[in-house]
Design a protein around this motif. Structure first.
Motif, PDB file in Angstrom:
ATOM      1  N   ARG A  34       0.839  -1.197   0.000  1.00 22.12           N
ATOM      2  CA  ARG A  34       0.000   0.000   0.000  1.00 22.12           C
ATOM      3  C   ARG A  34       0.873   1.245   0.000  1.00 22.12           C
ATOM      4  O   ARG A  34       1.796   1.354   0.799  1.00 22.12           O
ATOM      5  CB  ARG A  34      -0.906   0.021   1.236  1.00 22.12           C
ATOM      6  CG  ARG A  34      -2.024  -0.993   1.145  1.00 22.12           C
ATOM      7  CD  ARG A  34      -2.892  -0.947   2.359  1.00 22.12           C
ATOM      8  NE  ARG A  34      -2.100  -1.449   3.492  1.00 22.12           N
ATOM      9  CZ  ARG A  34      -2.475  -1.349   4.749  1.00 22.12           C
ATOM     10  NH1 ARG A  34      -3.597  -0.752   5.062  1.00 22.12           N
ATOM     11  NH2 ARG A  34      -1.717  -1.843   5.703  1.00 22.12           N
ATOM     12  N   THR A  35       0.571   2.149  -0.886  1.00 21.17           N
ATOM     13  CA  THR A  35       1.234   3.452  -0.858  1.00 21.17           C
ATOM     14  C   THR A  35       0.460   4.341   0.113  1.00 21.17           C
ATOM     15  O   THR A  35      -0.658   4.024   0.509  1.00 21.17           O
ATOM     16  CB  THR A  35       1.278   4.082  -2.264  1.00 21.17           C
ATOM     17  OG1 THR A  35      -0.058   4.191  -2.764  1.00 21.17           O
ATOM     18  CG2 THR A  35       2.122   3.259  -3.209  1.00 21.17           C
ATOM     19  N   GLY A  36       1.086   5.420   0.504  1.00 19.19           N
ATOM     20  CA  GLY A  36       0.430   6.345   1.411  1.00 19.19           C
ATOM     21  C   GLY A  36       0.642   6.041   2.879  1.00 19.19           C
ATOM     22  O   GLY A  36       0.168   6.783   3.735  1.00 19.19           O
ATOM     23  N   LEU A  37       1.347   4.950   3.186  1.00 18.11           N
ATOM     24  CA  LEU A  37       1.647   4.619   4.585  1.00 18.11           C
ATOM     25  C   LEU A  37       3.042   5.101   4.966  1.00 18.11           C
ATOM     26  O   LEU A  37       3.207   5.865   5.904  1.00 18.11           O
ATOM     27  CB  LEU A  37       1.546   3.112   4.825  1.00 18.11           C
ATOM     28  CG  LEU A  37       0.166   2.497   4.704  1.00 18.11           C
ATOM     29  CD1 LEU A  37       0.245   0.974   4.862  1.00 18.11           C
ATOM     30  CD2 LEU A  37      -0.773   3.092   5.732  1.00 18.11           C
ATOM     31  N   ASP A  40       4.936   7.233  -0.984  1.00 23.31           N
ATOM     32  CA  ASP A  40       4.065   7.372  -2.143  1.00 23.31           C
ATOM     33  C   ASP A  40       4.914   6.991  -3.354  1.00 23.31           C
ATOM     34  O   ASP A  40       6.113   6.725  -3.214  1.00 23.31           O
ATOM     35  CB  ASP A  40       3.565   8.809  -2.293  1.00 23.31           C
ATOM     36  CG  ASP A  40       2.503   9.201  -1.259  1.00 23.31           C
ATOM     37  OD1 ASP A  40       2.062   8.338  -0.484  1.00 23.31           O
ATOM     38  OD2 ASP A  40       2.130  10.390  -1.240  1.00 23.31           O
ATOM     39  N   CYS A  89       5.895  10.008   1.779  1.00 28.46           N
ATOM     40  CA  CYS A  89       4.461   9.900   2.033  1.00 28.46           C
ATOM     41  C   CYS A  89       3.851  11.306   2.056  1.00 28.46           C
ATOM     42  O   CYS A  89       4.425  12.224   2.629  1.00 28.46           O
ATOM     43  CB  CYS A  89       4.264   9.191   3.371  1.00 28.46           C
ATOM     44  SG  CYS A  89       2.575   8.700   3.654  1.00 28.46           S
ATOM     45  N   GLY A  90       2.722  11.469   1.402  1.00 30.82           N
ATOM     46  CA  GLY A  90       2.051  12.759   1.332  1.00 30.82           C
ATOM     47  C   GLY A  90       2.296  13.503   0.034  1.00 30.82           C
ATOM     48  O   GLY A  90       1.581  14.458  -0.280  1.00 30.82           O
ATOM     49  N   ALA A  93      -0.698  13.910  -2.541  1.00 28.72           N
ATOM     50  CA  ALA A  93      -1.795  14.840  -2.246  1.00 28.72           C
ATOM     51  C   ALA A  93      -1.678  16.155  -3.008  1.00 28.72           C
ATOM     52  O   ALA A  93      -2.694  16.757  -3.363  1.00 28.72           O
ATOM     53  CB  ALA A  93      -1.858  15.105  -0.744  1.00 28.72           C
ATOM     54  N   GLY A 104      -0.915   7.532  -3.929  1.00 24.04           N
ATOM     55  CA  GLY A 104      -0.878   7.820  -2.497  1.00 24.04           C
ATOM     56  C   GLY A 104      -1.833   6.912  -1.759  1.00 24.04           C
ATOM     57  O   GLY A 104      -1.952   5.719  -2.069  1.00 24.04           O
ATOM     58  N   THR A 105      -2.560   7.477  -0.831  1.00 19.07           N
ATOM     59  CA  THR A 105      -3.502   6.723  -0.012  1.00 19.07           C
ATOM     60  C   THR A 105      -4.455   5.909  -0.877  1.00 19.07           C
ATOM     61  O   THR A 105      -4.942   6.396  -1.885  1.00 19.07           O
ATOM     62  CB  THR A 105      -4.311   7.694   0.871  1.00 19.07           C
ATOM     63  OG1 THR A 105      -3.378   8.488   1.608  1.00 19.07           O
ATOM     64  CG2 THR A 105      -5.212   6.964   1.839  1.00 19.07           C
ATOM     65  N   ALA A 106      -4.678   4.680  -0.483  1.00 17.77           N
ATOM     66  CA  ALA A 106      -5.627   3.761  -1.115  1.00 17.77           C
ATOM     67  C   ALA A 106      -5.134   3.183  -2.438  1.00 17.77           C
ATOM     68  O   ALA A 106      -5.910   2.631  -3.198  1.00 17.77           O
ATOM     69  CB  ALA A 106      -6.996   4.410  -1.300  1.00 17.77           C
ATOM     70  N   CYS A 107      -3.850   3.293  -2.729  1.00 17.52           N
ATOM     71  CA  CYS A 107      -3.290   2.677  -3.929  1.00 17.52           C
ATOM     72  C   CYS A 107      -2.341   1.550  -3.522  1.00 17.52           C
ATOM     73  O   CYS A 107      -1.897   1.477  -2.383  1.00 17.52           O
ATOM     74  CB  CYS A 107      -2.517   3.707  -4.755  1.00 17.52           C
ATOM     75  SG  CYS A 107      -3.547   4.995  -5.458  1.00 17.52           S
TER      76      CYS A 107
END
Length: 150
Positions: A34-37, A40, A89-90, A93, A104-107
């Motif tokens: 997971r990316t975003g943890l 990214d 990370c971040g 966004a 990012g998040t959810a990928c």
């Protein structure tokens, strides 16, 4: 590619099933992370990068990334013809560079085994970062995207 065996496992630290990551990597397969943890990723088209490099020669492609300041954290997915650069990370966004996509998040991203430095399949063009401090700066990745597009 000689990478300390434990170094890149921080990439999978947030995974619910880190054992599955280690198993995939032990088979030489990419693990879906997971990316975003903890990181990214920015996706660049191989067509555009290769046009800037004057072809798909590995040394020439590496030079495109290195000249922009990207020293590690570049994954090649030859089947899909993409390069993925790991960034802090971040980053996703606020990423807005045309011709690229930020994950990012959810990928999820197929991350090759730490020592996998060549084909077949997904592999590291420039080795995995050894920690968050080794992630590529967004400015350097933008420089690759601009250079590749120009």
């Amino acid at each position: 590619m000689n990478v300390p065996i434990s170094a890149p496992y921080w990439l999978a630290a947030g995974e619910r099933h880190p054992q599955g990551v280690r198993e995939a990597w032990s088979r030489g397969a990419p693990a879906m992370l997971r990316t975003g943890l903890f990181f990214d990723a920015v996706r660049l088209s191989a067509e555009v990068v290769h046009a800037r490099a004057g072809g798909g020669d590995r040394d020439a492609v590496e030079r495109v990334f290195r000249e922009a300041g990207v020293e590690c954290g570049v994954i090649v997915n030859p089947a899909r013809r993409w390069y993925y650069v790991l960034v802090p990370c971040g980053t996703a966004a606020s990423w807005d560079e045309s011709g690229t996509e930020a994950l990012g998040t959810a990928c999820f991203l197929g991350v090759p085994a730490p020592g996998r430095g060549g084909p077949p399949g997904a592999h590291w063009l420039l080795g995995p970062p050894l920690g968050a401090e080794g992630l590529c700066g967004p400015g350097a990745v933008k420089a690759v995207a601009v250079a590749a597009a120009g």
